[in-house]
Design a protein around this motif. Structure first.
Motif, short mmCIF file in Angstrom:
data_model
loop_
_atom_site.label_atom_id
_atom_site.label_comp_id
_atom_site.label_asym_id
_atom_site.label_seq_id
_atom_site.Cartn_x
_atom_site.Cartn_y
_atom_site.Cartn_z
N ASP A 30 0.83 -1.20 0.00
CA ASP A 30 0.00 0.00 0.00
C ASP A 30 0.87 1.26 0.00
OD1 ASP A 30 -2.03 1.79 0.23
OD2 ASP A 30 -2.36 1.44 2.38
N ARG A 154 5.71 -0.74 4.77
CA ARG A 154 5.93 0.36 3.84
C ARG A 154 6.76 1.49 4.47
NH1 ARG A 154 0.14 3.56 3.35
NH2 ARG A 154 0.06 4.27 5.51
N ASN A 155 6.85 1.50 5.81
CA ASN A 155 7.64 2.55 6.47
C ASN A 155 9.14 2.38 6.23
OD1 ASN A 155 5.65 4.14 8.01
ND2 ASN A 155 5.22 2.13 8.91
N VAL A 158 10.41 0.77 1.28
CA VAL A 158 10.49 1.63 0.09
C VAL A 158 11.75 2.49 0.11
CG1 VAL A 158 7.96 1.74 -0.04
CG2 VAL A 158 9.20 3.62 1.03
N LEU A 159 12.40 2.60 1.27
CA LEU A 159 13.48 3.57 1.44
C LEU A 159 14.86 3.06 1.06
CD1 LEU A 159 12.45 4.88 4.99
CD2 LEU A 159 11.87 5.88 2.77
N ILE A 193 16.43 3.48 15.10
CA ILE A 193 16.74 2.60 13.96
C ILE A 193 17.29 1.33 14.59
CG2 ILE A 193 17.97 2.31 11.77
CD1 ILE A 193 18.47 5.33 11.73
N MET A 218 12.31 1.47 11.82
CA MET A 218 12.81 2.85 11.91
C MET A 218 11.68 3.81 12.25
SD MET A 218 15.07 5.07 9.26
CE MET A 218 13.84 5.21 7.99
N VAL A 223 14.10 10.29 13.11
CA VAL A 223 15.39 10.30 12.41
C VAL A 223 15.48 11.55 11.52
CG1 VAL A 223 16.93 9.06 10.84
CG2 VAL A 223 15.56 7.79 12.49
N HIS A 255 25.06 11.89 3.00
CA HIS A 255 24.41 10.59 3.03
C HIS A 255 23.08 10.70 2.27
CE1 HIS A 255 22.53 6.97 4.17
NE2 HIS A 255 21.82 7.45 5.17
N ASN A 258 17.38 10.86 1.97
CA ASN A 258 16.13 11.52 1.62
C ASN A 258 16.49 12.87 0.99
OD1 ASN A 258 13.81 13.20 1.81
ND2 ASN A 258 12.97 11.85 3.39
N ARG A 260 14.80 15.46 0.65
CA ARG A 260 14.34 16.61 1.45
C ARG A 260 15.34 16.95 2.55
NH1 ARG A 260 9.40 13.99 3.54
NH2 ARG A 260 9.15 15.72 4.96
N ILE A 261 15.91 15.92 3.17
CA ILE A 261 16.91 16.16 4.23
C ILE A 261 18.14 16.85 3.62
CG2 ILE A 261 18.49 15.04 5.86
CD1 ILE A 261 16.40 12.85 6.30
O1 UT7 Z 1 19.79 6.38 6.74
C1 UT7 Z 1 19.19 6.19 7.98
C2 UT7 Z 1 18.45 7.35 8.30
N1 UT7 Z 1 17.08 7.28 7.86
C3 UT7 Z 1 16.49 8.37 7.37
O2 UT7 Z 1 17.14 9.33 7.08
C4 UT7 Z 1 15.02 8.43 7.26
C5 UT7 Z 1 14.55 9.75 7.78
N2 UT7 Z 1 13.14 9.92 7.68
C6 UT7 Z 1 12.51 10.13 6.53
O3 UT7 Z 1 13.14 10.18 5.49
C7 UT7 Z 1 11.04 10.38 6.54
O4 UT7 Z 1 10.61 10.54 7.88
C8 UT7 Z 1 10.21 9.24 5.88
C9 UT7 Z 1 10.44 9.27 4.38
C10 UT7 Z 1 10.64 7.90 6.45
C11 UT7 Z 1 8.73 9.46 6.13
O5 UT7 Z 1 8.36 10.74 5.67
P1 UT7 Z 1 7.48 11.68 6.61
O6 UT7 Z 1 7.17 12.88 5.83
O7 UT7 Z 1 8.24 11.86 7.89
O8 UT7 Z 1 6.18 10.83 6.79
P2 UT7 Z 1 5.52 10.29 8.13
O9 UT7 Z 1 6.39 9.27 8.78
O10 UT7 Z 1 5.17 11.48 8.94
O11 UT7 Z 1 4.24 9.58 7.58
C12 UT7 Z 1 3.22 10.28 6.95
C13 UT7 Z 1 2.12 9.30 6.53
C14 UT7 Z 1 1.74 8.30 7.61
O12 UT7 Z 1 0.36 8.15 7.56
P3 UT7 Z 1 -0.57 8.84 8.67
O13 UT7 Z 1 -0.11 8.26 9.98
O14 UT7 Z 1 -0.28 10.30 8.56
O15 UT7 Z 1 -1.93 8.43 8.25
C15 UT7 Z 1 2.39 7.01 7.16
O16 UT7 Z 1 1.69 5.87 7.57
O17 UT7 Z 1 2.60 8.51 5.41
C16 UT7 Z 1 2.34 7.13 5.67
N3 UT7 Z 1 3.37 6.32 5.01
C17 UT7 Z 1 3.27 5.94 3.72
N4 UT7 Z 1 2.33 6.15 2.80
C18 UT7 Z 1 2.52 5.62 1.57
C19 UT7 Z 1 4.54 5.86 5.50
N5 UT7 Z 1 5.20 5.18 4.56
C20 UT7 Z 1 4.43 5.21 3.45
C21 UT7 Z 1 4.59 4.69 2.16
N6 UT7 Z 1 3.62 4.92 1.25
N7 UT7 Z 1 5.67 3.97 1.78
#
Ligand code: UT7
Length: 328
Positions: A30, A154-155, A158-159, A193, A218, A223, A255, A258, A260-261
């Motif tokens: 999803d 999916r959290n 996909v990353l 993590i 994660m 993070v 690194h 993301n 955006r980061i």
């Molecule tokens: O290298 C190690 C370090 N790791 C990182 O640098 C990761 C750092 N974090 C990120 O890059 C971002 O936090 C993410 C890309 C992981 C997530 O982005 P976000 O803008 O922080 O989204 P969020 O976690 O606030 O989630 C927003 C919504 C959630 O739904 P609800 O709770 O608002 O209804 C998630 O369930 O997006 C949902 N969601 C997804 N939707 C579709 C989470 N993963 C997905 C997905 N597809 N793959």
């Protein structure tokens, strides 16, 4: 100051052939291409085949770096492999790489510092270099995170992507190489993590496997906050240590977790987009391999030349972060 320095004499990368696009994932779980691109900048990633392993990727990348540097296996003194996804928990994958390369005179060890691993390993390699006792050191970042994620989560799934890249650091008396480095750690964020099971605190059991505790988990939001707060700070620290300014940097290699980061950190630091390297769109987050994969592509794209000043910054599990400034 030591009279020995280290020249970045060779680089190479090896990534799996198979490309998995966001659309491929959207057909299985999803998620959507739009969500992944908007939130991360990732469009596709490389995923390892069943017949390839962490040691294979690391060996191939290291061999390419050796070829580029024009050295033989016999001339390698030390191999440092940064990874959190080795073939086995023990033995260290660094010894498999050393054996595969035929580097019979080399010592070898692994650095497990999550996505910050390559920066930590590079900083370590330079300490050996400055001792004057080592002539050629291979530093490799490699990751096969696809085998550690839950492909229904999916959290995380996909990353990440798989891949490896390496550099050869060669002893020289010319003043070049690492100008400054900074390493950080804050273990209070260890849970953000984490792979809970498989270590000695929570050994693998049938019950824990059923709960999926062996998968990488994660807390993305935490993070994200952490990453955006430490990147600018660690970059400024190495610049201050070296007595240099942001405008002296020729290429910023962060690194690739993301887009955006990266864009946030670059803007905050006042770095123009043309000085910022981004390839997360094509590889996803390859953890300890992300900085050296980006470095090898930057060389190939002609964005680096002799004398260039490169700033590398990484962050990851631990939580950890680090930076280094290299004069090519
Ligand atoms: O290298 C190690 C370090 N790791 C990182 O640098 C990761 C750092 N974090 C990120 O890059 C971002 O936090 C993410 C890309 C992981 C997530 O982005 P976000 O803008 O922080 O989204 P969020 O976690 O606030 O989630 C927003 C919504 C959630 O739904 P609800 O709770 O608002 O209804 C998630 O369930 O997006 C949902 N969601 C997804 N939707 C579709 C989470 N993963 C997905 C997905 N597809 N793959």
């Amino acid at each position: 100051m030591s009279k020995y320095y280290g020249k970045l004499a060779g680089y190479g990368r090896h990534v799996p052939e198979a490309i998995v696009t966001n659309q491929d994932l959207a057909e299985r779980i999803d998620t959507s291409n739009q969500w992944i691109v908007e939130r991360t900048g990732i469009r596709e990633r490389r995923i390892i085949s069943d017949t390839e392993h962490c040691s294979d990727l690391a060996t191939a990348a290291s061999q390419k770096a050796m070829d580029k540097a024009g050295i033989t296996a016999e001339e390698v003194d030390l191999i440092i492999v940064a990874t959190s996804s080795p073939d086995y928990l023990t033995p260290p994958v660094s010894s498999q790489v050393q054996h595969n390369l035929g580097a019979k005179k080399a010592g070898a060890f692994v650095m497990v510092v999550g996505c910050t691993g390559f920066v930590y390993a590079l900083a370590t390699a330079y300490q050996f270099m400055h001792s004057g006792e080592y002539r050629n050191i291979i530093v490799t970042g490699v990751e096969v995170t696809s085998r550690n994620v839950d492909w229904n989560d999916r959290n995380t799934c996909v990353l990440f992507g798989d891949g490896a890249a390496a550099v050869v650091i060669q002893r020289t008396t010319q003043e070049t190489g690492m100008l400054a480095h900074h390493l950080g750690s804050d273990g209070s964020g260890y849970e953000h993590i984490i792979q809970v099971s498989g270590g000695t605190r929570f050994p693998t059991t049938h019950e824990r496997l059923d709960e999926g505790l062996h998968f990488l988990k994660m807390n993305g939001r935490e993070v994200f906050k952490f990453a955006t707060s430490v990147m600018g700070e660690t970059l400024q620290i190495v610049l201050d240590k070296a007595g240099l300014k942001i405008s002296d940097i020729d290429l910023f290699i962060p690194h690739q977790a993301n887009a955006r980061i990266i864009e946030f950190a670059a803007k905050q630091a006042g770095l123009p987009p043309e000085k910022v390297f981004i390839n997360v769109d094509r590889y996803g987050n390859t953890s300890a391999a992300s900085v050296p994969i980006a470095l090898s592509e930057a060389f190939e794209q002609g964005r680096l030349k002799e004398g260039s000043l490169v700033a590398m910054v990484a962050f990851g599990s631990g939580l950890t972060w680090g930076s280094c400034l290299i004069r090519l």
